[in-house]
Design an enzyme around this catalytic site. Structure first.
Site, PDB file in Angstrom:
ATOM      1  N   ALA A   1       0.859  -1.191   0.000  1.00 20.81           N
ATOM      2  CA  ALA A   1       0.000   0.000   0.000  1.00 20.81           C
ATOM      3  C   ALA A   1       0.888   1.231   0.000  1.00 20.81           C
ATOM      4  O   ALA A   1       2.052   1.180   0.430  1.00 20.81           O
ATOM      5  CB  ALA A   1      -0.912   0.005   1.223  1.00 20.81           C
ATOM      6  N   SER A   2       0.331   2.333  -0.492  1.00 23.19           N
ATOM      7  CA  SER A   2       1.095   3.574  -0.537  1.00 23.19           C
ATOM      8  C   SER A   2       0.167   4.734  -0.224  1.00 23.19           C
ATOM      9  O   SER A   2      -0.896   4.873  -0.845  1.00 23.19           O
ATOM     10  CB  SER A   2       1.714   3.754  -1.928  1.00 23.19           C
ATOM     11  OG  SER A   2       2.486   4.922  -1.992  1.00 23.19           O
ATOM     12  N   ALA A   3       0.565   5.548   0.745  1.00 20.17           N
ATOM     13  CA  ALA A   3      -0.282   6.663   1.183  1.00 20.17           C
ATOM     14  C   ALA A   3       0.491   7.971   1.098  1.00 20.17           C
ATOM     15  O   ALA A   3       1.556   8.049   0.491  1.00 20.17           O
ATOM     16  CB  ALA A   3      -0.803   6.405   2.586  1.00 20.17           C
ATOM     17  N   SER A   4      -0.029   8.999   1.735  1.00 22.39           N
ATOM     18  CA  SER A   4       0.516  10.347   1.565  1.00 22.39           C
ATOM     19  C   SER A   4       1.893  10.522   2.190  1.00 22.39           C
ATOM     20  O   SER A   4       2.728  11.265   1.675  1.00 22.39           O
ATOM     21  CB  SER A   4      -0.451  11.370   2.170  1.00 22.39           C
ATOM     22  OG  SER A   4      -0.664  11.091   3.545  1.00 22.39           O
ATOM     23  N   VAL A   5       2.151   9.828   3.306  1.00 27.73           N
ATOM     24  CA  VAL A   5       3.385  10.051   4.062  1.00 27.73           C
ATOM     25  C   VAL A   5       4.371   8.910   3.903  1.00 27.73           C
ATOM     26  O   VAL A   5       5.584   9.114   3.964  1.00 27.73           O
ATOM     27  CB  VAL A   5       3.046  10.261   5.561  1.00 27.73           C
ATOM     28  CG1 VAL A   5       4.285  10.237   6.425  1.00 27.73           C
ATOM     29  CG2 VAL A   5       2.301  11.584   5.745  1.00 27.73           C
ATOM     30  N   ALA A   6       3.885   7.707   3.697  1.00 23.92           N
ATOM     31  CA  ALA A   6       4.767   6.533   3.658  1.00 23.92           C
ATOM     32  C   ALA A   6       4.155   5.457   2.774  1.00 23.92           C
ATOM     33  O   ALA A   6       3.002   5.556   2.354  1.00 23.92           O
ATOM     34  CB  ALA A   6       4.983   5.994   5.069  1.00 23.92           C
ATOM     35  N   GLN A   7       4.961   4.437   2.467  1.00 21.58           N
ATOM     36  CA  GLN A   7       4.437   3.255   1.788  1.00 21.58           C
ATOM     37  C   GLN A   7       4.872   2.012   2.549  1.00 21.58           C
ATOM     38  O   GLN A   7       5.806   2.052   3.351  1.00 21.58           O
ATOM     39  CB  GLN A   7       4.885   3.201   0.338  1.00 21.58           C
ATOM     40  CG  GLN A   7       6.346   2.950   0.081  1.00 21.58           C
ATOM     41  CD  GLN A   7       6.666   3.041  -1.411  1.00 21.58           C
ATOM     42  OE1 GLN A   7       6.096   3.853  -2.142  1.00 21.58           O
ATOM     43  NE2 GLN A   7       7.605   2.219  -1.868  1.00 21.58           N
ATOM     44  N   VAL A   8       4.162   0.911   2.291  1.00 23.91           N
ATOM     45  CA  VAL A   8       4.331  -0.307   3.090  1.00 23.91           C
ATOM     46  C   VAL A   8       4.722  -1.472   2.190  1.00 23.91           C
ATOM     47  O   VAL A   8       4.113  -1.681   1.134  1.00 23.91           O
ATOM     48  CB  VAL A   8       3.014  -0.629   3.841  1.00 23.91           C
ATOM     49  CG1 VAL A   8       3.116  -1.971   4.549  1.00 23.91           C
ATOM     50  CG2 VAL A   8       2.694   0.469   4.845  1.00 23.91           C
TER      51      VAL A   8
ATOM     52  N   ASP B   1      -6.728   9.097  13.165  1.00 20.44           N
ATOM     53  CA  ASP B   1      -6.655   9.028  11.699  1.00 20.44           C
ATOM     54  C   ASP B   1      -7.423   7.802  11.216  1.00 20.44           C
ATOM     55  O   ASP B   1      -6.915   6.993  10.435  1.00 20.44           O
ATOM     56  CB  ASP B   1      -5.192   8.963  11.255  1.00 20.44           C
ATOM     57  CG  ASP B   1      -5.007   9.351   9.791  1.00 20.44           C
ATOM     58  OD1 ASP B   1      -5.935   9.937   9.209  1.00 20.44           O
ATOM     59  OD2 ASP B   1      -3.944   9.045   9.219  1.00 20.44           O
TER      60      ASP B   1
END
Length: 516
Positions: A131-138, A287
């Protein structure tokens, strides 16, 4: 005057909007209308995909503008009742499908932070982000011990972009305070400062890991929510390693329905989790958008991403609980009095008038299921009431309000027939009984007894010291009184001498004039 660097950022924002076909937004901003006409000279303007839906164009614009704008889109994505479906469907992708950065860059960040190679840290490491979001990715990985984990990696240069946009928010807040009549009440500078604090805290993954550990302790052995375990040896400021969980994303309603999820119980447990975090633990996940929540069928939540958490002062916690309970009991006068007492509205506010305004907002929605409440109309009435009675924004409650909006939006998706009032009221009544009831007083006394017992042997000496100080204070006061009396007598004597001197002088001058 706005600084050149921020002016360039504003121009860039408008350029991105134009590039993604959102020209109407730029044209409404008179200062930046020239950007629309300059854009036609850019090759990118003519190569853009104009066939994309408006939702896709808005999503891509937010992705290009950076993390703060992505977070704004994430917050909006939970409010399907306020957005057209095509826009809501696209904004949902911002929760965990933001374009990722390269695997090579992710590996280099991990190796630099851990001080070892990927192969030394992990037996397996998936190059493709989960997954990839605004601050980091996993990324998923397997430890040498055989445990399946996820590796969260902070985006490169993320802090600089966030600070730049926060600087712009501060500049806009300053303009608002200078030129907007409502700015004093809405406190934009304080709100931006609170936003800056929580956003920059999110960039420290060690802090996030500590938040996760605390929430895990708070809900240890819970049947309603599970918090994954942190792997501390491989956690650093830009890298977080934790247990991999398996569940269905809470926003995937069709998959939950196919799996036999208990939607009513999920909705009720969501309310329970919120109130437990806020009032029992005073430490809440702030969040909770659908990208951070999964379901272990049939009705157990799994939470991830603990970068933003909130707490309340004891006074705010108490006032909120009292307000909620009074509201559930339709005691609008108590709600009005609590707002004045807490300083959220002016002391000069007429209680009866404020009570009537609160009643007009609350009665139309009371005891209705979520599906029958128009959230847009409710917000409009709340804003009108706040403006009328000069209600000041409480920056320390912004995170809580954001979390409440997320929870309410999630409840609408899961079980629109949820009766929020009947679900929440018993919890608050129980909390109040445990907090201020007779048993709570006894428990508090028992808890304080060891401290009292420890200080008990010193009580005689403390009493003697207090009496001695009182006696000395009395002697000191008497001495000061005598000194003041002497000073007063001396001033009186000096005053009499001065008067006699003036009289004699006047007599001498008069005699000299008469006999001249």
């Amino acid at each position: 005057m706005i600084r050149p660097k921020l002016l360039l950022r504003l121009i860039h924002i408008n350029w991105v909007l134009v590039f993604h076909g959102l020209d109407e937004i730029v044209l409404k901003t008179h200062l930046f209308r020239p950007v629309r006409y300059l854009a036609v000279f850019s090759p990118h303007f003519w190569l853009r995909n104009s066939s994309d839906s408006r939702g896709a164009r808005i999503r891509r614009a937010l992705e290009d503008l950076g993390p703060i704008y992505v977070k704004f889109g994430q917050a909006l994505s939970t409010r399907r009742d306020l957005l057209p479906d095509d826009i809501a469907d696209e904004l949902v992708k911002l929760q965990d499908r933001v374009p990722p950065f390269s695997n090579e860059l992710a590996r280099s960040i991990i190796e630099k932070e851990l001080g070892m190679s990927i192969s030394d840290a992990f037996a397996e490491f998936d190059a493709e982000p989960l997954a990839s979001a605004s601050v980091a990715q996993v990324h998923t990985a397997v430890l040498h011990s055989g445990e399946s984990v996820v590796v969260k990696v902070l985006r490169p240069d993320i802090e600089g972009r966030i600070r730049s946009d926060i600087g712009l928010l501060y500049e806009l807040a300053r303009f608002a305070e200078r030129f907007w009549a409502d700015a004093r009440r809405l406190r934009p500078m304080d709100v931006v400062a609170e936003f800056e604090r929580t956003t920059l805290d999110e960039l420290d993954l060690v802090r996030e890991a500590a938040n996760a550990a605390k929430l895990r302790r708070n809900f240890e052995n819970s049947d309603v929510i599970y918090i994954p375990e942190i792997h501390w040896p491989l956690t650093r400021r830009k890298v977080l390693v934790m247990e991999r969980i398996h569940g269905i994303p809470v926003g995937n309603i069709d998959q939950l329905r196919e799996g036999g999820a208990d939607f009513k119980l999920l909705a009720e447990r969501g309310v329970e989790i919120f109130f437990t975090q806020v009032f029992r633990d005073n430490f809440f996940h702030a969040d909770m958008h659908p990208g951070n929540i999964f379901v272990d069928l049939p009705a157990k939540y799994i939470a991830v991403d603990f970068g933003i958490v909130g707490t309340l002062s004891l006074s705010d916690q108490h006032y909120l609980a009292e307000n909620f309970l009074a509201f559930f009991n339709r005691d609008y006068r108590k709600v009005a009095e609590m707002h004045v007492e807490s300083g959220w509205v002016s002391e000069s506010t007429r209680i009866e008038e404020f009570e009537s305004a609160i009643r007009s907002v609350c009665e139309p929605i009371f005891e209705k299921p979520l599906k029958d409440i128009s959230f847009g109309q409710l917000l409009l009435r709340l804003f009108q009431t706040a403006r009328r009675f000069d209600m000041h924004v409480q920056p320390q409650l912004v995170l809580l309000q954001k979390t409440l909006l997320n929870i309410e939006g999630l409840g609408r998706q899961l079980y629109p027939d949820l009766d929020l009032w009947q679900t929440a009221k018993p919890f608050l009544e129980k909390w109040f009984h445990e907090r201020i009831g007779p048993k709570a007083k006894i428990d508090k006394l028992i808890k304080q007894f060891p401290d009292f017992a420890e200080q008990f042997p010193e009580i005689p000496s403390l009493i003697y010291k207090a009496l001695d100080n009182a006696a000395h204070a009395k002697q000191h006061a008497e001495m000061q009184n005598r000194e003041l009396m002497l000073l007063r007598q001396q001033m009186d004597n000096n005053h009499r001498r001065t008067v006699w001197a003036m009289l004699v002088s006047a007599a001498v001058i008069s005699a000299a004039v008469l006999f001249q």
